[in-house]
Design a protein around this motif. Sequence first.
Motif: not given
Length: 332
Positions: A90-102
Amino acid sequence: MIVLNLMNKNTPILIFGAGSIGERHIRNLWTLGYCNLLLYRQRNLPFRDIGEAEVQVFLDLNETKSLNPEVAFICTPTAQHLEQTIYCVENKMHVFVEKPLSHTLENMDHLKSIVANSNKLLQVGFMMRFHPHILKVKNYIQENIFGELISSTSHWGSYLPDWHPWENYKESYAAKKNLGGGVALTLCHDIDLAIWLAMRPIKNYETNFSYSGELDIETASIADIEINFVDGVNSRIHLNYLANPPIRKYHWEFEHVFIDFNYFDNLLIISSKNDPFENQEYKIEAFDRNQLFLAEVTDFFYKIENISNPVQHSFNSIRESELLISICNGDN
């Protein structure tokens, strides 16, 4: 000569969380030359090891907005991943999220809706996809070098109390339901690998959980998963929090060979069923696990600058995550 177009090293990068994986990413980003590092954390505890890295620490997330971070690394407990991912997109960032996404599928549709209008890249951190031996097996499957893949099995056991000696393992995210713990979600790398390597749609799957009295934790400490793909390919995955010493082994059967990979020995063995294939061994001497984390981050930055359709890539990551989370939770 191929020139890799990578992200500007002065780009503001916002890291969420400074546990063991957060500190690893801070060290690695600094090593790769990214020096504009912003850290949001909920508790301002002393760092254990960020090497020579320099970071600006924020306890109020709103204070980071004026610095216009362009990229986020989400390294918090699993239960916080999706909410923070949504905030970042929402704040216009590319996202690298550690596993798992949720840890659940709740709010996935909301994430899809904002990703569709963002033109931002979302990537989930599965660093085992970058292991040289795993990439070798992936190539064997893609090129049909040893005939069709028939089946795969994996066995990963690791003693939870040894993971983070500085904390009470019963209070760690891996052991707490409300933090998104449990053995399947926490050790989901091997589930991801089974799906990523098979390269086929899933026909059906079954997930079974067991609880250990020895560990006295509220989440499952043992998971046995069977995945049946179309074309008859079968994968079986065993995960546990109990093995001491740890064990991590993989086995693939092809039409013409068996392949075994012992992760801790860094050894890949190809055993021929018949001519014309010969037995082969590949061993990586003095393998540094951190190279996998460096490789996945470099790949992420390369994609930010080079792929033409980041939204499609992001949707692929979300769809893969929805399937993975369903398997980890035993939802059919």
